[in-house]
Design a protein around this motif. Structure first.
Motif, PDB file in Angstrom:
ATOM      1  N   TYR A  60     -23.632 -58.130  94.357  1.00  0.00           N
ATOM      2  CA  TYR A  60     -23.052 -57.379  93.429  1.00  0.00           C
ATOM      3  C   TYR A  60     -23.232 -58.112  91.933  1.00  0.00           C
ATOM      4  O   TYR A  60     -23.936 -57.255  91.200  1.00  0.00           O
ATOM      5  CB  TYR A  60     -21.590 -56.989  93.513  1.00  0.00           C
ATOM      6  CG  TYR A  60     -21.389 -56.183  94.659  1.00  0.00           C
ATOM      7  CD1 TYR A  60     -22.328 -55.250  95.165  1.00  0.00           C
ATOM      8  CD2 TYR A  60     -19.932 -56.121  95.209  1.00  0.00           C
ATOM      9  CE1 TYR A  60     -21.874 -54.315  96.005  1.00  0.00           C
ATOM     10  CE2 TYR A  60     -19.819 -55.178  96.253  1.00  0.00           C
ATOM     11  CZ  TYR A  60     -20.894 -54.249  96.637  1.00  0.00           C
ATOM     12  OH  TYR A  60     -20.567 -53.498  97.642  1.00  0.00           O
ATOM     13  N   ARG A  61     -23.135 -59.090  91.864  1.00  0.00           N
ATOM     14  CA  ARG A  61     -23.441 -59.905  90.554  1.00  0.00           C
ATOM     15  C   ARG A  61     -24.918 -59.735  90.273  1.00  0.00           C
ATOM     16  O   ARG A  61     -25.469 -59.501  89.131  1.00  0.00           O
ATOM     17  CB  ARG A  61     -22.873 -61.504  90.630  1.00  0.00           C
ATOM     18  CG  ARG A  61     -21.502 -61.576  90.402  1.00  0.00           C
ATOM     19  CD  ARG A  61     -20.984 -62.975  90.387  1.00  0.00           C
ATOM     20  NE  ARG A  61     -19.809 -62.937  90.104  1.00  0.00           N
ATOM     21  CZ  ARG A  61     -18.963 -64.148  90.361  1.00  0.00           C
ATOM     22  NH1 ARG A  61     -19.579 -65.301  90.774  1.00  0.00           N
ATOM     23  NH2 ARG A  61     -17.653 -64.124  90.116  1.00  0.00           N
ATOM     24  N   GLU A  63     -27.067 -57.573  91.214  1.00  0.00           N
ATOM     25  CA  GLU A  63     -27.346 -56.330  90.706  1.00  0.00           C
ATOM     26  C   GLU A  63     -26.982 -55.700  89.242  1.00  0.00           C
ATOM     27  O   GLU A  63     -27.627 -55.128  88.548  1.00  0.00           O
ATOM     28  CB  GLU A  63     -26.545 -55.275  91.733  1.00  0.00           C
ATOM     29  CG  GLU A  63     -27.487 -55.303  93.298  1.00  0.00           C
ATOM     30  CD  GLU A  63     -26.571 -54.140  94.190  1.00  0.00           C
ATOM     31  OE1 GLU A  63     -25.744 -53.819  93.829  1.00  0.00           O
ATOM     32  OE2 GLU A  63     -26.892 -54.095  95.397  1.00  0.00           O
ATOM     33  N   LEU A  64     -25.687 -56.521  89.171  1.00  0.00           N
ATOM     34  CA  LEU A  64     -25.145 -55.894  87.616  1.00  0.00           C
ATOM     35  C   LEU A  64     -26.080 -57.014  86.662  1.00  0.00           C
ATOM     36  O   LEU A  64     -26.229 -56.171  85.654  1.00  0.00           O
ATOM     37  CB  LEU A  64     -23.754 -56.604  87.598  1.00  0.00           C
ATOM     38  CG  LEU A  64     -22.615 -55.581  88.189  1.00  0.00           C
ATOM     39  CD1 LEU A  64     -21.218 -56.260  88.218  1.00  0.00           C
ATOM     40  CD2 LEU A  64     -22.740 -54.350  87.596  1.00  0.00           C
ATOM     41  N   SER A  65     -26.295 -58.010  86.948  1.00  0.00           N
ATOM     42  CA  SER A  65     -27.303 -58.811  86.014  1.00  0.00           C
ATOM     43  C   SER A  65     -28.817 -58.130  85.760  1.00  0.00           C
ATOM     44  O   SER A  65     -29.204 -57.754  84.433  1.00  0.00           O
ATOM     45  CB  SER A  65     -27.523 -60.231  86.814  1.00  0.00           C
ATOM     46  OG  SER A  65     -28.483 -60.942  85.769  1.00  0.00           O
ATOM     47  N   LYS A  68     -27.982 -54.883  83.671  1.00  0.00           N
ATOM     48  CA  LYS A  68     -27.660 -55.443  82.395  1.00  0.00           C
ATOM     49  C   LYS A  68     -28.833 -55.555  81.616  1.00  0.00           C
ATOM     50  O   LYS A  68     -29.160 -55.232  80.490  1.00  0.00           O
ATOM     51  CB  LYS A  68     -26.784 -56.681  82.360  1.00  0.00           C
ATOM     52  CG  LYS A  68     -26.453 -57.126  80.762  1.00  0.00           C
ATOM     53  CD  LYS A  68     -25.525 -58.356  81.220  1.00  0.00           C
ATOM     54  CE  LYS A  68     -25.199 -58.802  79.706  1.00  0.00           C
ATOM     55  NZ  LYS A  68     -24.548 -60.145  79.619  1.00  0.00           N
TER      56      LYS A  68
END
Length: 144
Positions: A60-61, A63-65, A68
């Motif tokens: 998830y991190r 993917e979020l990165s 962003k």
């Protein structure tokens, strides 16, 4: 050393109590072993759950990165496009102003602003008159 007869010399109640105590100790040891096995299994399950959760959080991190980064690129593109648009509009405004000056109509923008200002003043006066005038009672007018 004690002779085999010495066990027979023990009071009968003590001799009978020895057998149930040793069987209870064996049962407790067996229960203890089962509990330790269950605890070890629960520890392994917990470690497995933590590992899966850590992996999921990492995914998830990541993917979020990526999201962003994509968002930042798109925002920067929008800023550039808006700046280009602003520059184009300013250039067009300057061109229109220059064209009006060349046509001798440079005062037209001042006249428009003055007309708008006068319209606002008229609206304010009308609002004030509305507030100052008392409302007429239609029932009294009917009687007249």
């Amino acid at each position: 050393m004690a002779s085999p007869d010495s066990a027979a010399s023990l009071p009968p109640s003590t001799k009978d109590d020895v057998t149930p105590i040793s069987s209870k100790i064996a049962e407790l040891n067996e229960s203890r072993s089962e509990l330790l096995t269950r605890i070890q299994s629960l520890k392994q399950d917990l470690q497995s759950w933590r590992s899966k959760l850590d992996t999921q959080v990492k995914v998830y991190r990541d993917e979020l990165s990526e999201l962003k980064k994509t968002l930042n690129v798109e925002v920067e593109q929008l800023r550039t496009e808006f700046q280009d648009l602003r520059t184009t509009l300013q250039q067009q405004q300057e061109d229109v102003t220059a064209s009006l000056k060349n046509l001798g109509l440079q005062d037209v923008t001042g006249d428009v602003k003055q007309t708008q200002s006068q319209e606002v003043k008229i609206e304010e006066i009308e609002k004030e008159e509305h507030q100052v005038l008392p409302e007429v009672d239609t029932v009294k007018l009917d009687k007249i």
